[in-house]
Design an enzyme around this catalytic site. Structure first.
Site, PDB file in Angstrom:
ATOM      1  N   ASP A  77     -34.646  44.989  70.903  1.00 13.13           N
ATOM      2  CA  ASP A  77     -35.138  46.230  71.494  1.00 13.13           C
ATOM      3  C   ASP A  77     -35.932  45.967  72.771  1.00 13.13           C
ATOM      4  OD1 ASP A  77     -34.064  47.337  69.254  1.00 13.13           O
ATOM      5  OD2 ASP A  77     -35.914  48.220  68.492  1.00 13.13           O
ATOM      6  N   ASP A  78     -36.084  47.028  73.577  1.00 13.29           N
ATOM      7  CA  ASP A  78     -37.064  47.168  74.658  1.00 13.29           C
ATOM      8  C   ASP A  78     -36.679  46.517  75.972  1.00 13.29           C
ATOM      9  OD1 ASP A  78     -38.430  48.435  72.693  1.00 13.29           O
ATOM     10  OD2 ASP A  78     -40.102  47.030  72.581  1.00 13.29           O
ATOM     11  N   HIS A 128     -32.522  53.238  73.781  1.00 11.37           N
ATOM     12  CA  HIS A 128     -33.797  53.212  73.056  1.00 11.37           C
ATOM     13  C   HIS A 128     -34.795  54.188  73.688  1.00 11.37           C
ATOM     14  CE1 HIS A 128     -36.456  51.523  70.132  1.00 11.37           C
ATOM     15  NE2 HIS A 128     -37.168  50.781  70.961  1.00 11.37           N
ATOM     16  N   HIS A 132     -39.902  54.966  75.908  1.00  9.00           N
ATOM     17  CA  HIS A 132     -40.390  54.373  74.661  1.00  9.00           C
ATOM     18  C   HIS A 132     -41.694  55.028  74.171  1.00  9.00           C
ATOM     19  CE1 HIS A 132     -41.615  51.389  71.632  1.00  9.00           C
ATOM     20  NE2 HIS A 132     -40.365  50.948  71.676  1.00  9.00           N
ATOM     21  N   HIS A 229     -37.165  41.636  69.418  1.00  8.23           N
ATOM     22  CA  HIS A 229     -37.419  42.186  70.761  1.00  8.23           C
ATOM     23  C   HIS A 229     -37.182  41.079  71.790  1.00  8.23           C
ATOM     24  CE1 HIS A 229     -39.615  44.866  68.051  1.00  8.23           C
ATOM     25  NE2 HIS A 229     -39.530  45.791  68.996  1.00  8.23           N
TER      26      HIS A 229
END
Length: 416
Positions: A77-78, A128, A132, A229
């Site tokens: 993620d991210d 995503h 965020h 991540h």
């Protein structure tokens, strides 16, 4: 640089072809990894239809990906963040591993080249959100739409062919799920991804702790989706050790891609989408819940009568219970007891003994019944009085049986 890109792109199409062959055949095999004979590789490609199973990941949902035992899906993620994402890409390339990346729109806007590198390496790319926010479970639907659409728009803008390269996969930031968010995503044909276990690499912990948590939680479940991540230094440091341990323990990597018109979903059964499907050797831990029925009519039916039971008039008494019929027959045959059975003559000893004040008179009657022998002594009077007093008690005894003597003094005390 161009040559390596061509090799990687060719490699991605090879993995895709192998995945399609695997989907048609139950046998799974590890893809080759040129230049790295001991690499973990990607064992197969799983093709899923987001509309058939819109929510996956047992951290929050009932279903997860239809994986076999010791199969793992790596997700990040991210990103992309060049400083760390490029290192993660290189580690995965050295092991010929294909993963799924969930991109933040702002990161794609700032680093579109990072998105293109993911696509060129053959990884699956989802989204995503745009910024965020950790308030998806509280935001109004208008802001949710802006976050979802912004992330998709900027990630697609970084791709050369977004229609075929962007997967309709979405992971809610912070896993802050809400029914409104999920309904909106599902209405657009986007699959909501949670995870089966994280490694807590967003926390301030050491790389060794990230490695330990990843392996311990995977071992506890035996398979599943791992959440990592690609923007953390600790993840970059822990990832090679995680991969080596996966290889040592016999785990296999699975890549997940969306179904298209030219690429049908991998055939599965509904029970395979459970993390631990029930089997004949594994008993069900609880009884299934009672379903809630929706009745179309609420009118009640009349109570049935004897005619509804097809009972003839001559045989209707047979419908009574046997015990009730037996009791009725006994009551009809036995005569009622006469009144004389309960009559007691006036002035009898029994009537006098029924009251405390008449007990002395009863004693005197008993003594007088003895006649002229009553004055011969107290002992004779005691025996006589006891005989009269005890007569009702020993009435059933034979006439030859003599009563035991009782002291008159004790009899008088009881009379008082």
């Amino acid at each position: 640089m161009i040559g390596s890109s061509v090799v990687v792109r060719t490699r991605s199409w090879t993995v895709l072809l192998l995945g399609l062959l695997t989907a048609a055949s139950p046998a799974a095999f590890a893809a080759e990894c040129p230049g790295h004979p001991g690499a973990l590789g990607t064992s197969r490609t799983l093709v899923v239809d987001p509309r058939e199973h819109p929510r996956i990941g047992t951290m929050q949902y009932r279903e997860t990906l239809p994986l076999k035992d010791h199969e793992v899906v790596l997700t990040f993620d991210d990103g992309p963040l060049p400083k760390y994402s490029n290192q993660v890409l290189q580690i995965l390339a050295d092991e010929c591993i294909k993963a799924t990346f969930f991109i933040i729109g702002e990161q794609a806007k700032a680093n579109p080249e990072g998105v293109r590198k993911l696509v060129a390496a053959g990884h699956t790319v989802g989204t995503h959100s745009m910024t965020h926010p950790l308030t998806f479970n509280k935001m109004p639907i208008e802001k949710i739409e802006a976050e979802v659409n912004g992330g998709i728009a900027w990630t697609s803008a970084a791709m050369t062919d977004p229609a075929s390269q962007l997967a309709p996969f979405f992971r809610i930031p912070g896993l802050m799920r809400a029914e409104g968010v999920e309904n909106y995503l599902i209405s657009r044909g986007i699959q909501v991804w949670s995870a089966d276990f994280p490694a807590d690499d967003w926390r301030h912990i050491s790389p060794d702790r990230v490695y330990q948590l990843a392996i311990q939680r995977l071992e506890a479940k035996g398979k599943g989706i791992l959440l990592l991540h690609d923007i953390q230094a600790r993840t970059v440091a822990a990832l090679p050790k995680i991969i080596r341990e996966l290889k040592a323990r016999g785990y296999r990597i699975v890549q997940v891609v969306p179904a298209t018109a030219d690429r049908p979903a991998t055939p599965t059964t509904p029970v395979e989408w459970l993390l631990h499907p029930p089997s004949e050797t594994t008993p069900i831990a609880r009884w299934p819940s009672v379903p809630n029925f929706a009745f179309a009519q609420t009118a009640t039916l009349p109570a049935p009568g004897l005619a509804d039971l097809n009972a003839q008039t001559a045989h209707q008494p047979l419908l009574l219970p046997r015990k009730t019929m037996a009791q009725a027959n006994v009551a009809a045959t036995l005569p009622a007891p006469g009144r004389d059975l309960f009559a007691i003559p006036e002035g009898s000893v029994e009537v006098l003994l029924s009251t405390t004040l008449s007990r002395r008179a009863a004693t005197r009657l008993a003594i007088a019944a003895e006649g002229p022998h009553a004055g011969k002594g107290k002992a004779r009077g005691r025996r006589t009085a006891h005989a009269v007093h005890a007569a009702p008690k020993h009435a059933a005894q034979p006439e030859s049986a003599a009563p035991h003597p009782t002291r008159l003094a004790s009899l008088k005390k009881r009379a008082q």
